[in-house]
Structures are given as C-alpha cells and as structure tokens.
Motif scaffolding. Structure first.
Motif, PDB file in Angstrom:
ATOM      1  N   ALA A 208       0.885  -1.035   0.014  1.00 20.46           N
ATOM      2  CA  ALA A 208      -0.004  -0.038  -0.030  1.00 20.46           C
ATOM      3  C   ALA A 208       0.921   1.184   0.079  1.00 20.46           C
ATOM      4  O   ALA A 208       0.539   2.336  -0.782  1.00 20.46           O
ATOM      5  CB  ALA A 208      -0.851  -0.091   1.093  1.00 20.46           C
ATOM      6  N   GLU A 209       1.655   1.306   0.850  1.00 23.53           N
ATOM      7  CA  GLU A 209       2.720   2.313   0.989  1.00 23.53           C
ATOM      8  C   GLU A 209       3.406   2.596  -0.628  1.00 23.53           C
ATOM      9  O   GLU A 209       3.622   3.761  -0.933  1.00 23.53           O
ATOM     10  CB  GLU A 209       3.824   2.187   1.778  1.00 23.53           C
ATOM     11  CG  GLU A 209       4.783   3.308   2.180  1.00 23.53           C
ATOM     12  CD  GLU A 209       5.868   2.995   3.144  1.00 23.53           C
ATOM     13  OE1 GLU A 209       6.732   3.907   3.412  1.00 23.53           O
ATOM     14  OE2 GLU A 209       5.941   2.062   3.757  1.00 23.53           O
ATOM     15  N   ALA A 210       3.927   1.691  -1.232  1.00 18.79           N
ATOM     16  CA  ALA A 210       4.444   1.717  -2.681  1.00 18.79           C
ATOM     17  C   ALA A 210       3.664   2.315  -3.542  1.00 18.79           C
ATOM     18  O   ALA A 210       3.900   3.072  -4.417  1.00 18.79           O
ATOM     19  CB  ALA A 210       5.019   0.446  -3.010  1.00 18.79           C
ATOM     20  N   VAL A 211       2.174   1.810  -3.701  1.00 19.42           N
ATOM     21  CA  VAL A 211       1.102   2.290  -4.531  1.00 19.42           C
ATOM     22  C   VAL A 211       0.931   3.597  -4.203  1.00 19.42           C
ATOM     23  O   VAL A 211       0.699   4.365  -5.224  1.00 19.42           O
ATOM     24  CB  VAL A 211      -0.053   1.551  -4.340  1.00 19.42           C
ATOM     25  CG1 VAL A 211      -1.365   1.939  -5.420  1.00 19.42           C
ATOM     26  CG2 VAL A 211       0.061  -0.023  -4.814  1.00 19.42           C
ATOM     27  N   ALA A 212       0.777   4.140  -2.918  1.00 17.37           N
ATOM     28  CA  ALA A 212       0.461   5.520  -2.605  1.00 17.37           C
ATOM     29  C   ALA A 212       1.408   6.455  -3.063  1.00 17.37           C
ATOM     30  O   ALA A 212       1.259   7.475  -3.674  1.00 17.37           O
ATOM     31  CB  ALA A 212       0.404   5.647  -1.128  1.00 17.37           C
ATOM     32  N   ALA A 213       2.886   5.966  -2.971  1.00 17.85           N
ATOM     33  CA  ALA A 213       4.036   6.712  -3.423  1.00 17.85           C
ATOM     34  C   ALA A 213       3.882   6.935  -5.054  1.00 17.85           C
ATOM     35  O   ALA A 213       4.050   8.230  -5.536  1.00 17.85           O
ATOM     36  CB  ALA A 213       5.302   6.174  -3.049  1.00 17.85           C
ATOM     37  N   ALA A 214       3.531   5.944  -5.698  1.00 20.65           N
ATOM     38  CA  ALA A 214       3.355   5.974  -7.098  1.00 20.65           C
ATOM     39  C   ALA A 214       2.207   6.764  -7.389  1.00 20.65           C
ATOM     40  O   ALA A 214       2.186   7.529  -8.748  1.00 20.65           O
ATOM     41  CB  ALA A 214       3.180   4.475  -7.707  1.00 20.65           C
ATOM     42  N   LEU A 215       1.384   6.725  -6.910  1.00 23.17           N
ATOM     43  CA  LEU A 215      -0.008   7.686  -7.228  1.00 23.17           C
ATOM     44  C   LEU A 215       0.271   9.173  -7.019  1.00 23.17           C
ATOM     45  O   LEU A 215      -0.013  10.012  -7.617  1.00 23.17           O
ATOM     46  CB  LEU A 215      -1.076   7.200  -6.067  1.00 23.17           C
ATOM     47  CG  LEU A 215      -1.971   5.936  -6.813  1.00 23.17           C
ATOM     48  CD1 LEU A 215      -2.816   5.549  -5.822  1.00 23.17           C
ATOM     49  CD2 LEU A 215      -2.707   6.277  -7.980  1.00 23.17           C
ATOM     50  N   ASP A 216       1.104   9.554  -5.653  1.00 25.25           N
ATOM     51  CA  ASP A 216       1.520  10.588  -5.692  1.00 25.25           C
ATOM     52  C   ASP A 216       2.463  11.248  -6.810  1.00 25.25           C
ATOM     53  O   ASP A 216       2.005  12.386  -7.147  1.00 25.25           O
ATOM     54  CB  ASP A 216       2.039  10.854  -4.444  1.00 25.25           C
ATOM     55  CG  ASP A 216       1.400  10.878  -2.956  1.00 25.25           C
ATOM     56  OD1 ASP A 216       0.065  11.224  -3.032  1.00 25.25           O
ATOM     57  OD2 ASP A 216       1.871  10.638  -2.061  1.00 25.25           O
ATOM     58  N   ALA A 217       3.250  10.531  -7.285  1.00 22.19           N
ATOM     59  CA  ALA A 217       3.971  10.904  -8.505  1.00 22.19           C
ATOM     60  C   ALA A 217       3.203  11.245  -9.676  1.00 22.19           C
ATOM     61  O   ALA A 217       3.151  12.089 -10.513  1.00 22.19           O
ATOM     62  CB  ALA A 217       5.123   9.720  -8.610  1.00 22.19           C
ATOM     63  N   HIS A 218       2.374  10.268  -9.881  1.00 24.82           N
ATOM     64  CA  HIS A 218       1.445  10.113 -10.995  1.00 24.82           C
ATOM     65  C   HIS A 218       0.555  11.435 -11.019  1.00 24.82           C
ATOM     66  O   HIS A 218       0.150  12.148 -11.781  1.00 24.82           O
ATOM     67  CB  HIS A 218       0.485   9.039 -11.045  1.00 24.82           C
ATOM     68  CG  HIS A 218      -0.414   8.664 -12.206  1.00 24.82           C
ATOM     69  ND1 HIS A 218       0.039   9.468 -13.491  1.00 24.82           N
ATOM     70  CD2 HIS A 218      -1.780   7.936 -12.414  1.00 24.82           C
ATOM     71  CE1 HIS A 218      -0.972   8.989 -14.543  1.00 24.82           C
ATOM     72  NE2 HIS A 218      -1.774   8.149 -13.945  1.00 24.82           N
ATOM     73  N   VAL A 219      -0.029  11.793  -9.769  1.00 19.99           N
ATOM     74  CA  VAL A 219      -1.084  12.727  -9.668  1.00 19.99           C
ATOM     75  C   VAL A 219      -0.138  14.261  -9.829  1.00 19.99           C
ATOM     76  O   VAL A 219      -0.508  15.122 -10.635  1.00 19.99           O
ATOM     77  CB  VAL A 219      -1.580  12.869  -8.137  1.00 19.99           C
ATOM     78  CG1 VAL A 219      -2.279  14.217  -7.914  1.00 19.99           C
ATOM     79  CG2 VAL A 219      -2.486  11.986  -8.119  1.00 19.99           C
ATOM     80  N   ASP A 220       1.061  14.220  -9.367  1.00 21.84           N
ATOM     81  CA  ASP A 220       1.827  15.508  -9.649  1.00 21.84           C
ATOM     82  C   ASP A 220       2.244  15.628 -11.184  1.00 21.84           C
ATOM     83  O   ASP A 220       2.128  16.636 -11.548  1.00 21.84           O
ATOM     84  CB  ASP A 220       3.155  15.405  -8.664  1.00 21.84           C
ATOM     85  CG  ASP A 220       3.028  15.432  -7.356  1.00 21.84           C
ATOM     86  OD1 ASP A 220       2.010  15.977  -6.851  1.00 21.84           O
ATOM     87  OD2 ASP A 220       4.008  15.184  -6.670  1.00 21.84           O
TER      88      ASP A 220
END
Length: 295
Positions: A208-220
């Motif tokens: 979940a932590e890895a997916v959250a980090a990837a999502l943050d980067a994607h959103v940015d």
C-alpha cells in the motif's frame, strides 16, 4: 560451436525440402511447385540465429514459441508474424550460471521494464499478445552468452505491424503512461505471497505504501496536463492515494480492509478510459486487467 550446429543443420534440411519439392512435381504442377520452392527458399534466406536478434526485429519461431531455439525466421514487420523483439539486456550475475529459474526470474523482472520503453501503452497491443523472452541456456552461458531478448509474441495466430510506439507519443501521453504504468507496477511488483491480509499484514502495508507513493507521483505529473477528463481522473487518483496511505498505516487487518476497498476500486483501469480518450490513447481495457477488477 556445438550449440550452433543444429542451426546449420536446420538450414540444410529446409533447403533440401525446397529443392525436393521441385523434383517431385509433375509438369502440370510446375507453377505451384516453383511458388512453393520460392516460399521455402525465402524462409531459409530469412533464418537468423537467436544469438543475433535486435530490438525491432519481427519474427516467426521455427516451431513452438516456448522451448530451446537456435534460429528463427526474420520477416518485415508489415507482414503477418508471431512476435517482435521489444527490448534486450545483458545479465550481469558473475561467472556462474544462475540456473534456469534464476535466469527466468531476472527476465521476469527486467523484460516488462524494457518492453515499456518500446511500447509504453500496453492497452494498444494486439489482442492475445503476451511477453516472452529468449534467455541463455546453461550451454550457451558457458560460451559467453549473457543476452536476454524480450519479445511480444502472439499466443495464437499472428499480427501485423510494428509495436514500437514510444517515438510517436506526445509529451502529455508519455507523462500519463509513465505515471500510470508506475502505479500498476507498484501494485503487482509488491504483491505479498500470502493471499490474506491476516497472513502478512506488514507485507500488504508495504504494498500500500508503494502504491501510494506511485500515485502521488502520477498525480503530480498530471498537474501539468490539460483536459477536463484528465482533471477528473487526477481528483479520483488523489482520493485513491489518500486511501492507500490509510491502508499503509492501518493498525490491524480490519482497518486495512476498510481503507483498501475504496483504494483498490479507485484505481480500476476503467476509470481512466475517458481521460485516455481525451489524450488520444487506446481506450479498451485489456481483458486480463478488466477481469481482476470485475472479480
């Protein structure tokens, strides 16, 4: 040299078969026999050792797609073919052969990355095409072979045209695809072996932590991409990132499940179709991905 011997033998057998076809034909069948012989001769002329494959080569295997191979038929990409080389790399694992399983593990990890450089949008791949690879065997390793050729190969039938799309993509398309691909890579690459959260809460929280980090980067990344539908998707992914973070910080399995359900739902690939259409990308969700979120 011993490894290459079957390759030479294969070429010799193919030539002999083509020539015998002419000799065995009756006068009324000469035209058909000549055409058949030409086809056979062309196939022979197109044979190339698997040790000399290049990225971009379109090919037909000599036999089954899986198993040991020494030569394949290289064909123009606008002709029907079964596969295309979409990436390559060299294994750097010291002098000892890593073993069949070890080599496969390395290829499983690296080939998806290499393939995405060549064909970033997996939604645009022909139906039924899957990732395969040619790897060193124990015997070829002893001769210095370290190359892995990553290919997209039709599991049934053939396809036409090159799968290279990276060079034709616009900057905003690349931005979207890089971010999206990273999210799903984080999801699947960090999938715990246990099939229940109770069996490995720490593992699921790490995922979940890895997916959250990837999502943050994607959103940015999407912040600089224009479009109403892209904006809507960005809002959905922002909410998803928040839920993945809650899952990553869950105190127990129950808390994880509560956060995970909406988190997983909000990265359903179907939610990105409208934004993809707006960006001019493929809009048909691959069957295997659709099946995961439908279950």
């Amino acid at each position: 040299m011993a490894i290459r011997a079957p390759y030479r033998s294969l070429r010799g057998i193919s030539v002999a078969a083509a020539l015998l076809a002419i000799g065995a034909a009756g006068c009324s069948d000469v035209t058909d026999a000549v055409d058949s012989a030409k086809d056979g001769a062309q196939k022979v002329a197109r044979q190339r050792s698997v040790f000399s494959l290049d990225v971009g080569d379109c090919y037909n295997p000599n036999g089954k797609a899986e198993g040991t191979a020494y030569a394949i038929e290289i064909v123009p990409c606008d002709e029907a073919h079964e596969g295309q080389v979409v990436g390559e790399f060299a294994i750097d694992e010291g002098k000892e052969y890593p073993g069949d399983d070890g080599v496969s593990t390395i290829a499983d990890d690296r080939c998806p990355v290499e393939a995405q450089k060549y064909s970033p949008d997996t939604w645009a791949l022909p139906k039924g095409v899957a990732l395969f690879y040619y790897t060193p065997t124990k015997e070829s390793w002893a001769t210095g072979d370290r190359a892995v050729s990553c290919t997209y190969t039709a599991e049934k039938g053939t396809f036409s045209g090159s799968l290279e799309t990276a060079k034709s993509l616009k900057p905003e398309q690349i931005t979207y695809l890089e971010g999206s691909n990273a999210v799903y890579e984080a999801l699947w690459a960090n999938q715990p072996e246990k099939d229940t959260v109770e069996g490995d809460l720490a593992g699921y929280k790490a995922q979940a932590e890895a997916v959250a980090a990837a999502l943050d980067a994607h959103v940015d990344g999407l912040d600089g991409v224009e479009g109403a539908e892209v904006g809507k998707l960005r809002a959905t992914l922002t909410k998803a990132a928040g839920n993945w973070k809650k899952a990553a910080n869950a105190a127990d399995a129950d808390a994880f499940y509560i956060a995970y359900d909406p988190a997983f739902t909000d990265i359903d690939p179907s939610k990105s179709v409208a934004a993809r259409k707006e960006l001019g990308l493929a809009t048909t969700v691959p069957a295997d991905e659709a099946e995961v979120w439908a279950s």
